[in-house]
Write an enzyme that holds these catalytic residues in place. Structure first.
Site, mmCIF file in Angstrom:
data_model
loop_
_atom_site.group_PDB
_atom_site.id
_atom_site.type_symbol
_atom_site.label_atom_id
_atom_site.label_comp_id
_atom_site.label_asym_id
_atom_site.label_seq_id
_atom_site.Cartn_x
_atom_site.Cartn_y
_atom_site.Cartn_z
ATOM 1 N N GLU A 93 -72.297 -91.244 -94.607
ATOM 2 C CA GLU A 93 -72.418 -92.372 -95.522
ATOM 3 C C GLU A 93 -71.448 -93.473 -95.131
ATOM 4 O OE1 GLU A 93 -74.069 -90.391 -99.516
ATOM 5 O OE2 GLU A 93 -71.921 -90.148 -99.242
ATOM 6 N N CYS A 106 -66.603 -99.540 -95.259
ATOM 7 C CA CYS A 106 -65.906 -98.258 -95.177
ATOM 8 C C CYS A 106 -66.779 -97.298 -94.374
ATOM 9 C CB CYS A 106 -65.669 -97.746 -96.594
ATOM 10 S SG CYS A 106 -64.938 -96.116 -96.675
ATOM 11 N N CYS A 113 -65.658 -82.699 -93.266
ATOM 12 C CA CYS A 113 -64.240 -82.831 -92.918
ATOM 13 C C CYS A 113 -63.598 -81.451 -92.945
ATOM 14 C CB CYS A 113 -63.532 -83.742 -93.921
ATOM 15 S SG CYS A 113 -61.776 -84.018 -93.542
ATOM 16 N N CYS A 117 -58.965 -81.151 -98.520
ATOM 17 C CA CYS A 117 -58.083 -81.636 -99.589
ATOM 18 C C CYS A 117 -58.730 -81.258 -100.930
ATOM 19 C CB CYS A 117 -57.880 -83.141 -99.488
ATOM 20 S SG CYS A 117 -57.039 -83.626 -97.947
ATOM 21 N N CYS A 120 -61.091 -83.751 -103.022
ATOM 22 C CA CYS A 120 -62.013 -84.631 -102.283
ATOM 23 C C CYS A 120 -63.381 -83.977 -102.120
ATOM 24 C CB CYS A 120 -61.424 -84.950 -100.914
ATOM 25 S SG CYS A 120 -62.516 -85.967 -99.879
ATOM 26 N N GLY A 162 -64.451 -87.675 -93.304
ATOM 27 C CA GLY A 162 -63.809 -87.179 -92.092
ATOM 28 C C GLY A 162 -62.392 -87.670 -91.874
ATOM 29 N N SER A 194 -57.316 -94.720 -91.803
ATOM 30 C CA SER A 194 -56.611 -93.902 -92.789
ATOM 31 C C SER A 194 -56.534 -92.457 -92.302
ATOM 32 C CB SER A 194 -57.352 -93.955 -94.124
ATOM 33 O OG SER A 194 -56.658 -93.193 -95.094
ATOM 34 N N SER A 216 -52.694 -91.081 -96.402
ATOM 35 C CA SER A 216 -53.007 -90.502 -97.706
ATOM 36 C C SER A 216 -51.844 -89.626 -98.134
ATOM 37 C CB SER A 216 -54.289 -89.669 -97.592
ATOM 38 O OG SER A 216 -55.368 -90.523 -97.292
ATOM 39 N N LEU A 217 -51.048 -90.131 -99.038
ATOM 40 C CA LEU A 217 -49.784 -89.460 -99.385
ATOM 41 C C LEU A 217 -49.990 -88.491 -100.556
ATOM 42 C CD1 LEU A 217 -46.874 -89.472 -98.404
ATOM 43 C CD2 LEU A 217 -46.381 -91.275 -100.060
ATOM 44 N N HIS A 218 -50.316 -89.030 -101.710
ATOM 45 C CA HIS A 218 -50.742 -88.256 -102.886
ATOM 46 C C HIS A 218 -49.686 -87.399 -103.582
ATOM 47 C CE1 HIS A 218 -54.551 -89.706 -101.601
ATOM 48 N NE2 HIS A 218 -54.804 -88.753 -100.740
ATOM 49 N N ASN A 293 -61.165 -90.158 -108.742
ATOM 50 C CA ASN A 293 -62.580 -90.184 -109.107
ATOM 51 C C ASN A 293 -63.040 -88.757 -109.302
ATOM 52 O OD1 ASN A 293 -63.105 -93.064 -108.747
ATOM 53 N ND2 ASN A 293 -62.597 -92.644 -106.618
ATOM 54 N N CYS A 336 -63.826 -93.661 -103.515
ATOM 55 C CA CYS A 336 -63.025 -92.779 -102.653
ATOM 56 C C CYS A 336 -63.243 -91.319 -102.996
ATOM 57 C CB CYS A 336 -61.547 -93.061 -102.835
ATOM 58 S SG CYS A 336 -61.097 -94.746 -102.530
HETATM 59 N N1 SAH Z 1 -59.226 -88.254 -93.906
HETATM 60 C C1 SAH Z 1 -58.679 -89.586 -94.007
HETATM 61 C C2 SAH Z 1 -59.755 -90.607 -94.287
HETATM 62 C C3 SAH Z 1 -60.389 -90.510 -95.667
HETATM 63 S S1 SAH Z 1 -59.830 -91.849 -96.597
HETATM 64 C C4 SAH Z 1 -57.591 -89.599 -95.071
HETATM 65 O O1 SAH Z 1 -57.425 -88.592 -95.743
HETATM 66 O O2 SAH Z 1 -56.884 -90.588 -95.181
HETATM 67 C C5 SAH Z 1 -60.381 -91.479 -98.200
HETATM 68 C C6 SAH Z 1 -59.265 -91.624 -99.194
HETATM 69 O O3 SAH Z 1 -59.758 -91.288 -100.508
HETATM 70 C C7 SAH Z 1 -58.119 -90.697 -98.910
HETATM 71 O O4 SAH Z 1 -56.913 -91.291 -99.261
HETATM 72 C C8 SAH Z 1 -58.434 -89.564 -99.849
HETATM 73 O O5 SAH Z 1 -57.322 -88.750 -100.084
HETATM 74 C C9 SAH Z 1 -58.909 -90.305 -101.067
HETATM 75 N N2 SAH Z 1 -59.667 -89.464 -102.004
HETATM 76 C C10 SAH Z 1 -60.323 -88.328 -101.723
HETATM 77 N N3 SAH Z 1 -60.899 -87.822 -102.826
HETATM 78 C C11 SAH Z 1 -60.602 -88.674 -103.834
HETATM 79 C C12 SAH Z 1 -60.930 -88.702 -105.209
HETATM 80 N N4 SAH Z 1 -61.701 -87.744 -105.762
HETATM 81 N N5 SAH Z 1 -60.463 -89.729 -105.944
HETATM 82 C C13 SAH Z 1 -59.721 -90.706 -105.375
HETATM 83 N N6 SAH Z 1 -59.386 -90.728 -104.080
HETATM 84 C C14 SAH Z 1 -59.816 -89.719 -103.314
#
Ligand code: SAH
Length: 355
Positions: A93, A106, A113, A117, A120, A162, A194, A216-218, A293, A336
């Site tokens: 997508e 995007c 992937c 995570c 995700c 991915g 990213s 992607s820190l989180h 999300n 995202c």
């Molecule tokens: N694999 C790479 C590229 C994906 S970017 C990465 O992890 O950076 C997609 C972004 O959306 C990442 O920061 C991911 O952590 C975030 N993401 C994934 N699931 C999400 C969700 N349910 N709600 C908000 N952000 C999310």
């Protein structure tokens, strides 16, 4: 029968080389690529400045198109998600996000992937395969076709399905094509890659071109990040942040972007905000806070908006540059971490369990 090769797998430099090896003048490569990327023409019969015999010869050896658009969903806010199918049936997508002065696309780098995570939707799919360069670049070609003739994709973010740094050779060649002044001609700073934090490949990425880096820190601690982003067990926060601090080219004008998905009760406390401020102190960066999300495969959800505001205010007060990302395209699952089409899931299933 010999397999056809794909024109879009090659940068201009690489294709010139291939053409020379086949006894063709290198400028023919420039001509063909101009049709593909500048004129947006993939049909050999329309490539009028190439001799007919040459077109026939090239058509026998080379493919011009890697993806077909099988579905487009348009959100009320203008966001547009396309389902794109490769020749083997794999589905990815891409999401187009129109804004006042730019059109951000995007794109995906893998089918599924491998990083899993916990929050995700793509991670829940599992991993089928890497995308080829042609399949990465063709996402831009297909999505450009959805725009009006006077509109152009101005920004590309590798934030779809991915992990781009686990497919770096293909991503690198795609970046060369997208930034080639004679082809797509995007300035490197209009591309953002990213990563979930594949620390060992960050320098190699920035050696390709001065693109923007997003991480992607989180979470501000290994204990929480180990759970949310399992890759953290291989590349813990101290390694990640130390590597980012040492990168040439990171400056207040070229900050690192951090994504921080806020998850209810998991990483959203004031203590988390304070730890985050301490972790990033002195590193030129911007923090992008994204309320999670929700999707059916994740046990968690976003915090109440008062908690989101409190968290954002707290990191801001701590001196971080922070933006709260408005979720776009949520009505079409384009936001995202929501990219996981049914077809994509089926493709992953096929790849994981052949036959
Ligand atoms: N694999 C790479 C590229 C994906 S970017 C990465 O992890 O950076 C997609 C972004 O959306 C990442 O920061 C991911 O952590 C975030 N993401 C994934 N699931 C999400 C969700 N349910 N709600 C908000 N952000 C999310």
């Amino acid at each position: 029968m010999h397999r056809q090769q794909h024109l879009k797998n090659h940068s201009r430099e690489a294709l010139r080389e291939r053409f020379r090896a086949d006894g063709l003048p290198a400028y023919r490569a420039d001509q063909v690529l101009r049709w593909l990327y500048v004129q947006a023409v993939e049909d050999w019969s329309a490539m009028s400045d190439l001799p007919l015999a040459l077109r026939e010869q090239l058509a026998a050896d080379w493919q011009t198109r890697a993806l077909d658009c099988v579905h487009v969903a348009r959100s009320q806010d203008g966001t547009c998600k396309a389902t794109l199918r490769a020749h083997d049936g794999a589905v990815v997508e891409a999401v187009l996000i129109p804004e006042e002065r730019r059109q951000t696309l995007c794109i995906s780098s893998q089918v599924g992937c491998p990083l899993a995570c916990s929050f995700c939707a793509t991670g829940a799919l599992g991993f089928a395969r890497n995308l080829t360069t042609a399949e990465i670049v063709d996402q831009v070609c297909r999505m450009q076709e959805l725009l009006d003739p006077d509109e152009r994709i101005t920004n590309v973010v590798f934030m779809g399905m991915g992990e781009p740094l686990l497919n770096l050779p293909a991503v690198a060649e795609a970046i060369r094509i997208l930034t080639d002044p004679k082809l797509f001609a995007l300035a490197p700073r209009r591309i953002t890659v990213s990563t979930a934090g594949v620390v060992s490949r960050i320098e190699a990425l920035l050696d390709i071109a001065p693109v923007h880096l997003a991480v992607s820190l989180h979470a501000p601690t290994d204990a929480v990040r180990d759970v949310l982003v399992p890759l953290n067990r291989r590349f813990p926060l101290a390694d990640l942040i130390a590597t980012l601090r040492e990168l040439d080219g990171v400056s207040p004008r070229r900050p690192v972007f951090f994504e921080y998905t806020l998850i209810d009760g998991v990483n959203d406390s004031e203590r988390d905000a304070e730890r985050l401020v301490a972790l990033l102190r002195g590193l030129p960066c911007k923090l992008n806070v994204i309320p999670m999300n929700p999707h059916p495969d994740a046990p968690h959800g976003p915090p109440p908006s008062a908690v989101v505001d409190r968290f954002t205010a707290r990191v801001h007060a701590g001196g971080l540059r922070v933006t709260l990302r408005r979720n776009r395209g949520t009505d079409i699952d384009a936001a995202c971490g929501q990219l996981a089409a049914r077809e994509a899931a089926a493709a992953v299933d096929r790849a994981v369990s052949p036959g």
